[in-house]
Design a protein around this motif. Structure first.
Motif, mmCIF file in Angstrom:
data_model
loop_
_atom_site.group_PDB
_atom_site.id
_atom_site.type_symbol
_atom_site.label_atom_id
_atom_site.label_comp_id
_atom_site.label_asym_id
_atom_site.label_seq_id
_atom_site.Cartn_x
_atom_site.Cartn_y
_atom_site.Cartn_z
ATOM 1 N N ALA A 182 0.585 -1.154 0.194
ATOM 2 C CA ALA A 182 0.133 0.058 -0.108
ATOM 3 C C ALA A 182 0.818 1.693 -0.107
ATOM 4 N N GLY A 183 0.488 1.808 -0.597
ATOM 5 C CA GLY A 183 1.417 3.264 -0.425
ATOM 6 C C GLY A 183 0.073 4.241 0.563
ATOM 7 N N GLY A 184 0.776 5.587 0.639
ATOM 8 C CA GLY A 184 0.157 6.631 1.552
ATOM 9 C C GLY A 184 0.019 6.426 2.610
ATOM 10 N N PRO A 185 -0.285 7.145 3.591
ATOM 11 C CA PRO A 185 -0.156 6.844 4.936
ATOM 12 C C PRO A 185 -0.836 5.770 5.701
ATOM 13 N N VAL A 186 0.128 5.469 7.008
ATOM 14 C CA VAL A 186 -0.443 4.033 7.993
ATOM 15 C C VAL A 186 -1.104 4.967 8.532
ATOM 16 N N GLU A 187 -2.689 4.581 9.305
ATOM 17 C CA GLU A 187 -4.136 5.702 9.497
ATOM 18 C C GLU A 187 -5.698 4.577 9.594
ATOM 19 N N GLY A 188 -6.108 5.537 10.033
ATOM 20 C CA GLY A 188 -7.362 4.576 10.545
ATOM 21 C C GLY A 188 -8.035 3.618 11.124
ATOM 22 N N ARG A 189 -8.680 2.380 11.016
ATOM 23 C CA ARG A 189 -8.404 2.255 12.611
ATOM 24 C C ARG A 189 -8.598 0.288 11.731
ATOM 25 N N ALA A 190 -8.380 -0.751 12.274
ATOM 26 C CA ALA A 190 -8.344 -2.429 11.716
ATOM 27 C C ALA A 190 -8.673 -2.859 12.628
ATOM 28 N N ASP A 191 -9.621 -3.801 12.161
ATOM 29 C CA ASP A 191 -9.900 -5.479 13.050
ATOM 30 C C ASP A 191 -8.861 -6.036 14.108
ATOM 31 N N VAL A 192 -8.271 -5.650 13.077
ATOM 32 C CA VAL A 192 -6.376 -6.598 13.976
ATOM 33 C C VAL A 192 -5.482 -5.448 12.954
ATOM 34 N N ALA A 193 -3.834 -5.316 13.384
ATOM 35 C CA ALA A 193 -3.159 -5.253 12.862
ATOM 36 C C ALA A 193 -1.717 -5.815 13.166
ATOM 37 N N VAL A 194 -1.077 -6.461 12.508
ATOM 38 C CA VAL A 194 -0.617 -7.301 12.480
ATOM 39 C C VAL A 194 0.963 -7.109 11.948
ATOM 40 N N ILE A 195 2.410 -6.780 13.485
ATOM 41 C CA ILE A 195 3.363 -6.651 13.051
ATOM 42 C C ILE A 195 4.529 -7.654 12.946
ATOM 43 N N PHE A 246 1.577 -3.045 4.410
ATOM 44 C CA PHE A 246 2.876 -1.646 4.084
ATOM 45 C C PHE A 246 3.992 -2.146 4.882
ATOM 46 N N GLU A 247 4.701 -1.556 3.705
ATOM 47 C CA GLU A 247 6.377 -1.495 3.545
ATOM 48 C C GLU A 247 6.819 -0.570 4.014
ATOM 49 N N ASP A 248 8.213 -0.879 4.279
ATOM 50 C CA ASP A 248 8.911 0.166 4.881
ATOM 51 C C ASP A 248 8.002 0.953 6.048
ATOM 52 N N ALA A 249 7.283 0.596 6.996
ATOM 53 C CA ALA A 249 6.652 0.791 7.826
ATOM 54 C C ALA A 249 6.834 0.459 9.379
ATOM 55 N N PRO A 250 7.954 0.633 9.819
ATOM 56 C CA PRO A 250 8.024 -0.400 11.325
ATOM 57 C C PRO A 250 7.442 0.559 12.777
ATOM 58 N N MET A 251 7.396 -0.667 13.390
ATOM 59 C CA MET A 251 6.779 0.102 14.645
ATOM 60 C C MET A 251 7.271 0.893 15.587
ATOM 61 N N THR A 252 7.483 2.125 15.923
ATOM 62 C CA THR A 252 7.893 2.721 16.677
ATOM 63 C C THR A 252 7.349 3.328 17.500
ATOM 64 N N ALA A 253 6.219 2.686 17.929
ATOM 65 C CA ALA A 253 5.276 2.937 19.469
ATOM 66 C C ALA A 253 4.244 2.462 19.175
ATOM 67 N N LEU A 254 3.868 1.574 19.791
ATOM 68 C CA LEU A 254 2.840 0.691 20.916
ATOM 69 C C LEU A 254 1.966 1.209 22.292
ATOM 70 N N LYS A 255 0.849 1.832 22.326
ATOM 71 C CA LYS A 255 0.175 1.469 23.366
ATOM 72 C C LYS A 255 -1.615 1.183 23.731
#
Length: 424
Positions: free
Chosen positions: A18-31, A201-210
């Motif tokens: 996917a291009g563009g920003p990481v945003e919005g809401r999902a049922d599941v985020a897979v890291i 999303f590629e090139d989208a490392p998790m930097t914080a998780l809350k």
């Protein structure tokens, strides 16, 4: 010689990120966009969930695309030792989870029509010393009678039917094991997950998780922030992972070389059955023949993590071992040399479950290809309300004493295992 993974260099990369920003809401985020994360995303998307995969680099770009290309059944442990620790029923169930894992890879390859040279050829576990074969033979009756009737002992006088070398003293044959092209499978698995509705999303490392409340999480990346009802940690060791996991997963390097394409007569002289092969040394080797007739030869080589200089040094160690094992090859050109990270647990058993509201599957300890795919599927079921689907449930998981981050103690461990190999 290319200092990159043969699997990645000879596969068409996934082009559906996917291009563009990481945003919005999902049922599941897979890291993590390796085999665990992609397999889970596929299964969850098939169930109708809104799934977003966040991969720090490229899909299947780390351990999933930098291994030896084996899809092996069987555990890293002698079944007797597992039974003594867990009880025979639990040991049998765990062993059969690895059988199920190979079946799962084959099913996904078939159903999603992934062209990755998947082939059931079996595995030969090679005894590097006479005492190692004696140990294999002592445990064989229990394994064959109670757990896997498709195993077979191969005594030393028949070992050249499997491997053309005088370096081994017999072996144990696992007939259910397989092999495939890891780069093509990884790209195909990502394509399948996207086709069923997952966003990757590629090139989208998790930097914080809350954790926001009892039912939501916020994941920050350099490309934006995502909220998700559930999170699956499907990544190897990372300094960004929660401290609980950093204390329990130990990253170590494993290194691999690939020769130039060999003539059929050469391959017949070293691996007439074309199986996958592993050796019994603690600092041992694993090898197979690639779809284009290269010898893929890997091993621990050095107790260091992968880097260009480390890979080069490790490649020289691996070449020396290859020449000692198969002198009839002469000195074939080495076309590829690369390293990867194996995420070990203290007991070399993987772990999966839920911790502080986060689901996870990790710590495959060198047996990750098949189990990562399988555990992605099983954790999708767990996250959908089927806790009994987790074959690793109930395993305790204590922290590694003295381990709080990077494994400072690995050189000492390496020295210990080399001494143990020299005297055992």
């Amino acid at each position: 010689m290319k200092l990159l993974s043969y699997w990645q260099d000879t596969a068409t990369p996934f082009a559906g990120a996917a291009g563009g920003p990481v945003e919005g809401r999902a049922d599941v985020a897979v890291i993590g966009g390796g085999f665990t994360g992609l397999s889970a995303a596929l299964a969850l998307a098939q169930r109708g969930a809104r799934v977003v995969v966040l991969e720090a680099g490229k899909v299947a770009g780390q351990a999933s695309g930098r291994n030896g290309g084996h899809v092996n059944n069987g555990t890293a442990h002698d079944i007797g030792g597992l039974a003594a620790r867990l009880g025979l029923e639990a040991a049998r169930a765990l062993y059969r989870a690895y059988d199920d894992a190979v079946d799962m890879v084959e099913r996904i390859v078939r159903e999603e029509q992934i062209a990755c040279d998947f082939r059931r050829g079996g595995k030969i576990k090679l005894a590097a010393r006479p005492a190692h074969y004696d140990s294999i033979a002592r445990g064989f009756d229990l394994l064959n009678r109670e757990v896997d009737a498709e195993t077979a002992l191969v005594p030393r006088d028949r070992i050249r039917e499997e491997v053309g070398s005088d370096a081994f003293f017999g072996g144990l044959l696992y007939r259910k094991s397989a092999q495939m092209h890891m780069g093509r499978f990884g790209a195909g698995l990502a394509d399948a997950a996207k086709r069923h509705g997952a966003v990757i999303f590629e090139d989208a490392p998790m930097t914080a998780l809350k954790r926001l409340n009892g039912t939501a999480h916020r994941i920050a990346t350099p490309r934006g922030t995502l909220e998700a009802a559930q999170v699956l940690l499907a990544t190897g060791y990372s300094p960004r992972m929660p401290f609980f996991f950093r204390r329990r997963v130990i990253p170590i390097g494993s290194f691999i070389i690939a020769t130039e394409p060999l003539e059929t007569v050469q391959i017949d002289s070293i691996m007439p059955t074309r199986r996958t092969a592993t050796t019994t040394r603690n600092v041992g080797n694993y090898f197979r023949i690639s779809p284009d007739n290269r010898l893929i030869w890997g091993g621990r080589a050095r107790f260091a993590l992968s880097s260009p200089s480390s890979d080069t040094k490790s490649g020289r160690v691996l070449q020396a071992g290859l020449h000692r094992t198969f002198p009839q090859l002469g000195r074939p050109r080495i076309d590829y040399c690369w390293g990867g990270v194996v995420d070990l647990t203290a007991d070399r058993l993987p772990r999966a479950g839920e911790q502080d509201g986060l689901f996870y599957a990790m710590g495959y300890s060198g047996h990750g290809t098949q189990m990562s795919v399988h555990m992605g599927q099983q954790m999708a079921r767990v996250m959908s309300g089927e806790p009994q689907a987790n074959p690793l449930r109930g395993l305790d998981w204590k922290p590694v004493p003295g381990h709080f981050g990077p494994p400072w103690f690995m050189p000492l461990v390496g020295a210990y295992y080399r001494l143990k190999d020299a005297w055992s």
